[in-house]
Motif scaffolding. Structure first.
Motif, PDB file in Angstrom:
ATOM      1  N   PHE A 131       0.846  -1.190   0.000  1.00 21.55           N
ATOM      2  CA  PHE A 131       0.000   0.000   0.000  1.00 21.55           C
ATOM      3  C   PHE A 131       0.884   1.244   0.000  1.00 21.55           C
ATOM      4  O   PHE A 131       1.951   1.265   0.621  1.00 21.55           O
ATOM      5  CB  PHE A 131      -0.915   0.024   1.224  1.00 21.55           C
ATOM      6  CG  PHE A 131      -1.843  -1.150   1.302  1.00 21.55           C
ATOM      7  CD1 PHE A 131      -3.017  -1.173   0.566  1.00 21.55           C
ATOM      8  CD2 PHE A 131      -1.539  -2.241   2.092  1.00 21.55           C
ATOM      9  CE1 PHE A 131      -3.870  -2.255   0.615  1.00 21.55           C
ATOM     10  CE2 PHE A 131      -2.386  -3.333   2.159  1.00 21.55           C
ATOM     11  CZ  PHE A 131      -3.553  -3.342   1.414  1.00 21.55           C
ATOM     12  N   LEU A 132       0.410   2.264  -0.689  1.00 15.00           N
ATOM     13  CA  LEU A 132       1.138   3.528  -0.778  1.00 15.00           C
ATOM     14  C   LEU A 132       0.166   4.661  -0.505  1.00 15.00           C
ATOM     15  O   LEU A 132      -0.942   4.676  -1.043  1.00 15.00           O
ATOM     16  CB  LEU A 132       1.750   3.687  -2.174  1.00 15.00           C
ATOM     17  CG  LEU A 132       2.617   4.925  -2.406  1.00 15.00           C
ATOM     18  CD1 LEU A 132       3.908   4.812  -1.607  1.00 15.00           C
ATOM     19  CD2 LEU A 132       2.914   5.091  -3.890  1.00 15.00           C
ATOM     20  N   SER A 133       0.590   5.604   0.328  1.00 15.04           N
ATOM     21  CA  SER A 133      -0.280   6.733   0.629  1.00 15.04           C
ATOM     22  C   SER A 133       0.540   8.009   0.760  1.00 15.04           C
ATOM     23  O   SER A 133       1.714   7.976   1.129  1.00 15.04           O
ATOM     24  CB  SER A 133      -1.062   6.499   1.930  1.00 15.04           C
ATOM     25  OG  SER A 133      -0.184   6.248   3.016  1.00 15.04           O
ATOM     26  N   ARG A 134      -0.093   9.135   0.441  1.00  9.83           N
ATOM     27  CA  ARG A 134       0.450  10.461   0.731  1.00  9.83           C
ATOM     28  C   ARG A 134      -0.375  11.014   1.884  1.00  9.83           C
ATOM     29  O   ARG A 134      -1.600  11.111   1.778  1.00  9.83           O
ATOM     30  CB  ARG A 134       0.354  11.371  -0.487  1.00  9.83           C
ATOM     31  CG  ARG A 134       0.473  12.852  -0.201  1.00  9.83           C
ATOM     32  CD  ARG A 134       1.856  13.295   0.236  1.00  9.83           C
ATOM     33  NE  ARG A 134       2.828  13.219  -0.838  1.00  9.83           N
ATOM     34  CZ  ARG A 134       4.123  13.542  -0.696  1.00  9.83           C
ATOM     35  NH1 ARG A 134       4.583  13.944   0.469  1.00  9.83           N
ATOM     36  NH2 ARG A 134       4.953  13.433  -1.723  1.00  9.83           N
ATOM     37  N   GLU A 135       0.262  11.354   2.999  1.00 14.84           N
ATOM     38  CA  GLU A 135      -0.450  11.736   4.202  1.00 14.84           C
ATOM     39  C   GLU A 135      -0.026  13.133   4.656  1.00 14.84           C
ATOM     40  O   GLU A 135       1.173  13.423   4.721  1.00 14.84           O
ATOM     41  CB  GLU A 135      -0.212  10.712   5.309  1.00 14.84           C
ATOM     42  CG  GLU A 135      -0.516   9.285   4.846  1.00 14.84           C
ATOM     43  CD  GLU A 135      -0.524   8.261   5.966  1.00 14.84           C
ATOM     44  OE1 GLU A 135      -0.539   8.676   7.148  1.00 14.84           O
ATOM     45  OE2 GLU A 135      -0.527   7.057   5.654  1.00 14.84           O
ATOM     46  N   THR A 136      -0.999  13.951   4.962  1.00 15.78           N
ATOM     47  CA  THR A 136      -0.745  15.321   5.383  1.00 15.78           C
ATOM     48  C   THR A 136      -1.568  15.624   6.619  1.00 15.78           C
ATOM     49  O   THR A 136      -2.782  15.404   6.634  1.00 15.78           O
ATOM     50  CB  THR A 136      -1.113  16.325   4.268  1.00 15.78           C
ATOM     51  OG1 THR A 136      -0.442  15.955   3.058  1.00 15.78           O
ATOM     52  CG2 THR A 136      -0.707  17.741   4.655  1.00 15.78           C
ATOM     53  N   THR A 137      -0.912  16.119   7.668  1.00 12.15           N
ATOM     54  CA  THR A 137      -1.587  16.401   8.932  1.00 12.15           C
ATOM     55  C   THR A 137      -1.256  17.812   9.397  1.00 12.15           C
ATOM     56  O   THR A 137      -0.093  18.223   9.381  1.00 12.15           O
ATOM     57  CB  THR A 137      -1.160  15.398  10.021  1.00 12.15           C
ATOM     58  OG1 THR A 137      -1.474  14.078   9.588  1.00 12.15           O
ATOM     59  CG2 THR A 137      -1.862  15.681  11.338  1.00 12.15           C
ATOM     60  N   ASP A 138      -2.282  18.533   9.796  1.00 13.90           N
ATOM     61  CA  ASP A 138      -2.136  19.851  10.398  1.00 13.90           C
ATOM     62  C   ASP A 138      -1.845  19.645  11.882  1.00 13.90           C
ATOM     63  O   ASP A 138      -2.703  19.191  12.642  1.00 13.90           O
ATOM     64  CB  ASP A 138      -3.419  20.654  10.200  1.00 13.90           C
ATOM     65  CG  ASP A 138      -3.317  22.079  10.711  1.00 13.90           C
ATOM     66  OD1 ASP A 138      -2.475  22.351  11.585  1.00 13.90           O
ATOM     67  OD2 ASP A 138      -4.111  22.928  10.254  1.00 13.90           O
ATOM     68  N   VAL A 139      -0.637  19.956  12.300  1.00  7.99           N
ATOM     69  CA  VAL A 139      -0.225  19.709  13.689  1.00  7.99           C
ATOM     70  C   VAL A 139      -1.075  20.491  14.673  1.00  7.99           C
ATOM     71  O   VAL A 139      -1.393  20.001  15.763  1.00  7.99           O
ATOM     72  CB  VAL A 139       1.270  20.049  13.851  1.00  7.99           C
ATOM     73  CG1 VAL A 139       1.687  20.005  15.314  1.00  7.99           C
ATOM     74  CG2 VAL A 139       2.120  19.094  13.031  1.00  7.99           C
ATOM     75  N   ARG A 140      -1.492  21.691  14.327  1.00  4.04           N
ATOM     76  CA  ARG A 140      -2.221  22.547  15.259  1.00  4.04           C
ATOM     77  C   ARG A 140      -3.656  22.079  15.509  1.00  4.04           C
ATOM     78  O   ARG A 140      -4.185  22.234  16.600  1.00  4.04           O
ATOM     79  CB  ARG A 140      -2.249  23.999  14.756  1.00  4.04           C
ATOM     80  CG  ARG A 140      -0.884  24.670  14.668  1.00  4.04           C
ATOM     81  CD  ARG A 140      -0.250  24.836  16.043  1.00  4.04           C
ATOM     82  NE  ARG A 140       0.986  25.590  15.985  1.00  4.04           N
ATOM     83  CZ  ARG A 140       2.189  25.061  15.834  1.00  4.04           C
ATOM     84  NH1 ARG A 140       2.310  23.746  15.695  1.00  4.04           N
ATOM     85  NH2 ARG A 140       3.267  25.810  15.799  1.00  4.04           N
ATOM     86  N   THR A 141      -4.302  21.515  14.508  1.00  4.23           N
ATOM     87  CA  THR A 141      -5.720  21.168  14.651  1.00  4.23           C
ATOM     88  C   THR A 141      -5.994  19.672  14.605  1.00  4.23           C
ATOM     89  O   THR A 141      -7.084  19.236  14.995  1.00  4.23           O
ATOM     90  CB  THR A 141      -6.549  21.820  13.530  1.00  4.23           C
ATOM     91  OG1 THR A 141      -6.182  21.238  12.272  1.00  4.23           O
ATOM     92  CG2 THR A 141      -6.324  23.330  13.490  1.00  4.23           C
ATOM     93  N   GLY A 142      -5.036  18.891  14.109  1.00  4.18           N
ATOM     94  CA  GLY A 142      -5.262  17.458  13.957  1.00  4.18           C
ATOM     95  C   GLY A 142      -5.974  17.075  12.676  1.00  4.18           C
ATOM     96  O   GLY A 142      -6.142  15.884  12.394  1.00  4.18           O
ATOM     97  N   ARG A 143      -6.422  18.048  11.885  1.00  5.23           N
ATOM     98  CA  ARG A 143      -7.066  17.726  10.616  1.00  5.23           C
ATOM     99  C   ARG A 143      -6.067  17.025   9.698  1.00  5.23           C
ATOM    100  O   ARG A 143      -4.864  17.259   9.789  1.00  5.23           O
ATOM    101  CB  ARG A 143      -7.597  18.992   9.947  1.00  5.23           C
ATOM    102  CG  ARG A 143      -8.720  19.680  10.700  1.00  5.23           C
ATOM    103  CD  ARG A 143      -9.083  20.993  10.038  1.00  5.23           C
ATOM    104  NE  ARG A 143      -7.928  21.903  10.017  1.00  5.23           N
ATOM    105  CZ  ARG A 143      -7.900  23.061   9.370  1.00  5.23           C
ATOM    106  NH1 ARG A 143      -8.958  23.439   8.668  1.00  5.23           N
ATOM    107  NH2 ARG A 143      -6.815  23.823   9.411  1.00  5.23           N
ATOM    108  N   ALA A 144      -6.581  16.178   8.815  1.00  4.30           N
ATOM    109  CA  ALA A 144      -5.683  15.398   7.974  1.00  4.30           C
ATOM    110  C   ALA A 144      -6.373  14.986   6.691  1.00  4.30           C
ATOM    111  O   ALA A 144      -7.604  14.899   6.632  1.00  4.30           O
ATOM    112  CB  ALA A 144      -5.207  14.149   8.722  1.00  4.30           C
ATOM    113  N   TYR A 145      -5.569  14.751   5.662  1.00  2.93           N
ATOM    114  CA  TYR A 145      -6.080  14.119   4.446  1.00  2.93           C
ATOM    115  C   TYR A 145      -5.013  13.165   3.908  1.00  2.93           C
ATOM    116  O   TYR A 145      -3.810  13.401   4.056  1.00  2.93           O
ATOM    117  CB  TYR A 145      -6.497  15.134   3.379  1.00  2.93           C
ATOM    118  CG  TYR A 145      -5.524  16.248   3.096  1.00  2.93           C
ATOM    119  CD1 TYR A 145      -4.471  16.091   2.192  1.00  2.93           C
ATOM    120  CD2 TYR A 145      -5.680  17.494   3.708  1.00  2.93           C
ATOM    121  CE1 TYR A 145      -3.606  17.137   1.917  1.00  2.93           C
ATOM    122  CE2 TYR A 145      -4.817  18.545   3.448  1.00  2.93           C
ATOM    123  CZ  TYR A 145      -3.778  18.365   2.552  1.00  2.93           C
ATOM    124  OH  TYR A 145      -2.906  19.386   2.291  1.00  2.93           O
TER     125      TYR A 145
END
Length: 278
Positions: A72-86
């Motif tokens: 499996f391969l994923s690109r992961e992005t997380t906003d450290v301040r709010t915890g939001r992610a995609y």
């Protein structure tokens, strides 16, 4: 029965991270636990360096050992301040997101709940800093060994009052190198109800054992690790994981975290987060 609106509100309260300046400090059950964890945090770059980070973005590769069809391969992005992610899963043609109110997916083909993976790898590779920004209860140090390793690691077991995207189960045990003070492994279990229903799912305890690290903006981040099934006393890794193209300066696209019209809500994960929300 929890209504959908109540579920979303409860889950948001349980999961969304506060600004770092307002985070709850961990609860240490001994002075020794505090000393061990604080040395680990410093070995990974310290909280001053972490506090400068706004976004963690990386590619992630996972492969089950001995299974030709399970990469499996994923690109992961997380906003450290709010915890939001995609998260984008290019091989699966899928997208997953957490917008602070709702976990959603588009084109998710697997029997595993997509929300289970939201912030999961992010939390593993930034665990030294998560110890300081999540309200963990950190128990007194012990000593444990890892498979194929005769090192006596200093370990601390951590629990948390509410379920969240930070934890796949109900505890973590951190294995800390007695000389370098780097985090060498994370032991964990899985209690997500939807995950527990997947046939053959190794519920744990399992361990991710880190063997490679990268220095990014003064932080020392694990970038390669292997999974061992501690519950079965196995001495061979059952999965390999690699983090690459790691960056802390790309920024966060809030629109990409919001559920699109074609998105499906992951109610199983939302229920799991909500059931023990404070």
């Amino acid at each position: 029965m929890i209504s959908n609106s109540s579920r979303l509100a409860l889950a948001a309260a349980a999961v969304v991270a506060l600004p770092l300046a307002a985070q709850s400090a961990p609860t240490y059950q001994s002075d020794e636990a505090r000393a061990v964890v604080e040395r680990m945090v410093e070995a990974h770059g310290g909280m001053a360096a972490w506090d400068r980070v706004e976004t963690v973005d990386f590619m992630f590769f996972t492969k089950l050992v001995g299974n030709a069809n399970s990469a499996f391969l994923s690109r992961e992005t997380t906003d450290v301040r709010t915890g939001r992610a995609y998260l984008d899963w290019p091989v699966l043609g899928s997208r997953v997101g957490w917008d602070g109110q709702e976990v959603w997916s588009v084109g998710w083909p697997l029997p595993l709940p997509p929300g289970f993976f939201t912030r999961l790898t992010y939390s593993f590779i930034t665990m030294p800093f998560q110890t300081q920004v999540e309200p963990f209860v950190i128990e007194a140090p012990e000593s444990h060994r890892l498979p194929n390793d005769d090192t006596d690691y200093v370990t601390v077991r951590m629990t948390k009052g509410a379920r969240s995207a930070v934890m796949p189960g109900d505890f973590y045990r951190l294995y800390i190198d007695p000389e370098s003070h780097l985090l060498r492994a994370i032991e964990f279990n899985i209690t997500h109800p939807a995950m527990m229903q997947v046939p053959g799912q190794p519920l744990g305890p399992n361990a991710h054992v880190f063997t490679e690290y990268a220095r990014v903006d003064d932080l020392v981040i694990p970038t390669y690790y292997e999974t061992y099934r501690l519950f079965a006393n196995e001495t061979r890794a059952t999965a390999i994981h690699a983090v690459f193209d790691l960056d802390t300066n790309r920024g966060f696209d809030a629109e990409r975290a919001r559920r699109p019209a074609e998105g499906n809500t992951d109610t199983a994960t939302m229920d799991f987060w909500a059931v023990s929300a404070p």
